[in-house]
Design a protein around this motif. Structure first.
Motif, mmCIF file in Angstrom:
data_model
loop_
_atom_site.group_PDB
_atom_site.id
_atom_site.type_symbol
_atom_site.label_atom_id
_atom_site.label_comp_id
_atom_site.label_asym_id
_atom_site.label_seq_id
_atom_site.Cartn_x
_atom_site.Cartn_y
_atom_site.Cartn_z
ATOM 1 N N GLU A 1 0.799 -1.201 0.029
ATOM 2 C CA GLU A 1 0.007 -0.055 -0.037
ATOM 3 C C GLU A 1 0.732 1.205 -0.053
ATOM 4 O O GLU A 1 0.597 2.344 -0.695
ATOM 5 C CB GLU A 1 -1.048 -0.092 1.203
ATOM 6 C CG GLU A 1 -1.976 -1.055 1.045
ATOM 7 C CD GLU A 1 -2.730 -1.192 2.510
ATOM 8 O OE1 GLU A 1 -3.863 -1.645 2.388
ATOM 9 O OE2 GLU A 1 -2.239 -0.701 3.513
ATOM 10 N N SER B 1 1.100 3.802 -3.221
ATOM 11 C CA SER B 1 0.735 5.231 -3.107
ATOM 12 C C SER B 1 1.835 6.150 -3.480
ATOM 13 O O SER B 1 1.543 7.445 -3.867
ATOM 14 C CB SER B 1 0.737 5.717 -1.625
ATOM 15 O OG SER B 1 1.565 5.541 -0.989
ATOM 16 N N ASN C 1 -7.931 -1.399 -7.236
ATOM 17 C CA ASN C 1 -8.140 -0.074 -7.599
ATOM 18 C C ASN C 1 -8.658 -0.279 -9.017
ATOM 19 O O ASN C 1 -8.906 0.764 -9.889
ATOM 20 C CB ASN C 1 -7.112 0.616 -7.602
ATOM 21 C CG ASN C 1 -5.703 -0.036 -8.774
ATOM 22 O OD1 ASN C 1 -5.729 -1.100 -9.268
ATOM 23 N ND2 ASN C 1 -5.328 0.961 -9.577
ATOM 24 N N ARG C 2 -8.987 -1.324 -9.579
ATOM 25 C CA ARG C 2 -9.148 -1.504 -10.835
ATOM 26 C C ARG C 2 -10.605 -1.283 -11.236
ATOM 27 O O ARG C 2 -11.676 -1.465 -10.859
ATOM 28 C CB ARG C 2 -9.221 -3.294 -11.454
ATOM 29 C CG ARG C 2 -7.741 -3.730 -11.023
ATOM 30 C CD ARG C 2 -7.408 -5.012 -11.422
ATOM 31 N NE ARG C 2 -6.097 -5.386 -11.493
ATOM 32 C CZ ARG C 2 -5.555 -6.616 -11.679
ATOM 33 N NH1 ARG C 2 -6.243 -7.556 -11.998
ATOM 34 N NH2 ARG C 2 -4.199 -6.682 -11.713
ATOM 35 N N THR C 3 -10.679 0.000 -12.148
ATOM 36 C CA THR C 3 -11.941 0.290 -12.958
ATOM 37 C C THR C 3 -11.484 0.516 -14.340
ATOM 38 O O THR C 3 -10.315 0.439 -14.652
ATOM 39 C CB THR C 3 -12.190 1.701 -12.121
ATOM 40 O OG1 THR C 3 -11.391 2.839 -12.458
ATOM 41 C CG2 THR C 3 -12.712 1.411 -10.668
ATOM 42 N N THR D 1 -8.801 3.422 -14.741
ATOM 43 C CA THR D 1 -7.317 3.524 -14.046
ATOM 44 C C THR D 1 -6.671 2.215 -14.570
ATOM 45 O O THR D 1 -6.912 1.450 -15.176
ATOM 46 C CB THR D 1 -7.868 3.169 -12.274
ATOM 47 O OG1 THR D 1 -8.182 1.981 -12.312
ATOM 48 C CG2 THR D 1 -8.590 4.234 -11.652
ATOM 49 N N ARG E 1 -2.917 -2.312 -11.672
ATOM 50 C CA ARG E 1 -1.570 -2.785 -11.120
ATOM 51 C C ARG E 1 -1.317 -4.246 -10.877
ATOM 52 O O ARG E 1 -2.375 -5.129 -10.866
ATOM 53 C CB ARG E 1 -1.574 -2.307 -9.389
ATOM 54 C CG ARG E 1 -1.529 -0.734 -9.537
ATOM 55 C CD ARG E 1 -1.911 -0.219 -8.002
ATOM 56 N NE ARG E 1 -2.040 1.273 -7.888
ATOM 57 C CZ ARG E 1 -2.511 1.691 -6.923
ATOM 58 N NH1 ARG E 1 -3.016 1.060 -6.084
ATOM 59 N NH2 ARG E 1 -2.314 3.300 -6.860
#
Length: 510
Positions: A220, A224, A254-256, A259, A262
């Protein structure tokens, strides 16, 4: 009459005009005359076209002839329009349908480049930033850095995954690398394997749960700061932890659509192709790097491994020595074999993974982390004393790098190599051949012989609907001097010298 009188009389006769030549009266003006002729200027009359009146047009338009003409023209217009529409429909129906492009992520679009030891690579992170231009020339899509964190071998109490070893660099230097790499379209993955100096990546089983939590927290933190993914070793052990899903969520959460994804990358040593396939299906790891491509296995085994994993190629990474953070040269001990395995890695169904120095054939037979060689393009100054052995080595490095770049560029633009279907063609103890194709794109055949003797391959494709091999193909790239680029070669008799490989090409024919 005398002579003078005769001349005067002739002049009088010449000056007399016929009635037809007399000046006209009215507005006509005499422009001039010569030898008894008169030039006249006739005034221009202004002509005005008034056309037909509305009543006259209506009268003419209603005649039978014009009515028939209008109906004929209207019918011809609609017949032509309907004909063009029908032709377009026929073309669309008969045209071959394009195969939908599979979902591709950035780690599928080009090779990954591992730098486990920044000190040996570029004297630390600061030097790595300066070398990004060199790396970018290789068409690399991702860097895998580290491990860089602080830990003492086999001592979990010393583990600090959020602190960079001072030998490798500083946090702000890593951030600078991230920023410059992103500007060049290169993503950066950080290796967070906890006990990387020791024999067991996760210390002991009793430490696993607590260490996984530390890895999640560190992931994390680094994400960041702009890191694009996390890599861990011995992923089969880590994925058994009850907290594995938390690490997954930290990296993949975070997957949309808007974006950048990762990557969660894992290494699996000593596993079969079936076990790699199972891990891909059950662990949720985005990319699994295995050591399946090792020199102690024959072509038959390699073909079977690709048969098992080709359908999962977007989740499979291939490397020779990469799973152990080693260079190609540890197993491919000659320049010819290094190029052969580069050819194989760039054309196999999956993501090619290299370790720094592989692009120049950096020798690492007796070294754990050899020092990187730079400025290989710089030729000796004129008149300078030249070490023949060193100069020959420099030229070898240049040749291997050129070969690497040509393969990387080709894979990046050819759909058949990037995400195409895979078909086995031939295999033996020391050779193999396979076909890569995608829809209507150019098709490619890879054939390699890493054995000590020449081998003649008869390339045959098992009956497959919609796929046929031609009688001949064109040489695209070759490590064998006897197989020149752009030459034609018969597919039922492909002869490869020892330690040589060739990439053949043929077109889609419908």
């Amino acid at each position: 009459m005398n002579k003078d009188t005769e001349i005067d009389m002739k002049e009088v006769e010449l000056n007399e005009l016929d009635p037809e030549k007399q000046p006209m009266t009215g507005d006509v003006q005499t422009v001039g005359e010569k030898n008894g002729s008169v030039k006249l200027k006739v005034p221009e009359e202004e002509v005005t076209f008034t056309g037909l009146s509305k009543e006259e047009l209506m009268e003419v338009a209603g005649t039978p002839g014009w009515v028939r003409t209008r109906w004929v023209l209207l019918a011809l217009f609609w017949l032509g329009w309907v004909g063009m529409l029908a032709g377009a429909i026929v073309i669309i129906v008969q045209a071959p349908r394009c195969k939908p492009i599979p979902e591709m992520n950035w780690w599928n679009e080009g090779p990954l480049y591992q730098i486990p030891d920044l000190q040996k690579f570029s004297e630390g992170l600061k030097g790595a930033e300066k070398r990004l231009d060199n790396i970018n020339q290789l068409k690399v899509k991702g860097l895998v850095l580290g491990p860089l964190h602080v830990v003492q071998s086999n001592n979990p109490d010393t583990l600090n995954l959020q602190e960079i070893d001072v030998v490798q660099g500083k946090t702000e230097e890593l951030v600078a690398v991230l920023e410059k790499a992103h500007k060049k379209g290169i993503s950066v993955v950080l290796d967070l394997t906890p006990n990387y100096p020791g024999p067991s990546p996760w210390f002991t089983k009793g430490d696993l749960e607590g260490v996984i939590e530390k890895v999640k927290t560190a992931a994390e933190y680094w994400l960041s700061l702009g890191v694009d993914g996390i890599k861990i070793s011995d992923v089969a052990v880590a994925s058994e932890s009850p907290d594995w899903s938390k690490l997954q969520a930290a990296v993949q959460g975070n997957r949309t659509d808007d974006t950048k994804k990762r990557v969660l990358m894992g290494v699996l040593d000593g596993a079969s192709a079936f076990e790699v396939s199972q891990l891909v299906n059950t662990s949720g790891v985005d990319l699994v790097l295995s050591d399946l491509l090792s020199t102690n296995k024959g072509g038959v085994e390699h073909i079977k491994d690709m048969d098992t994993l080709h359908s999962q190629q977007r989740s499979v990474g291939w490397g020779l020595g990469a799973a152990k953070l080693e260079q190609l040269s540890k197993q491919a001990i000659s320049q010819g074999l290094i190029r052969l395995y580069q050819l194989l890695l760039f054309t196999m169904p999956g993501t090619p993974v290299f370790t720094y120095g592989d692009e120049i054939g950096l020798q690492a037979v007796n070294e754990t982390s050899p020092k990187m060689v730079w400025d290989i393009e710089k030729e000796p100054a004129e008149g300078a004393v030249v070490n023949d052995i060193a100069e020959a080595k420099r030229k070898e490095h240049v040749a291997v790098r050129k070969w690497f770049k040509s393969l990387s560029e080709l894979r990046g633009k050819e759909r058949s190599l990037l995400h195409g279907d895979y078909y086995p063609l031939q295999s033996s103890a020391s050779s193999l051949a396979f076909l890569r194709l995608w829809d209507q794109s150019e098709r490619y055949i890879t054939a390699v012989n890493w054995g000590a003797a020449s081998e003649t391959l008869a390339l045959k494709l098992a009956p497959t609907e919609g796929v046929e091999l031609p009688q001949t193909a064109t040489v695209k790239l070759s490590t064998d001097p006897s197989l020149e680029a752009e030459s034609s070669i018969s597919l039922d008799k492909v002869t490869l010298a020892p330690g040589q490989g060739v990439l053949l090409q043929f077109p889609y024919t419908g």
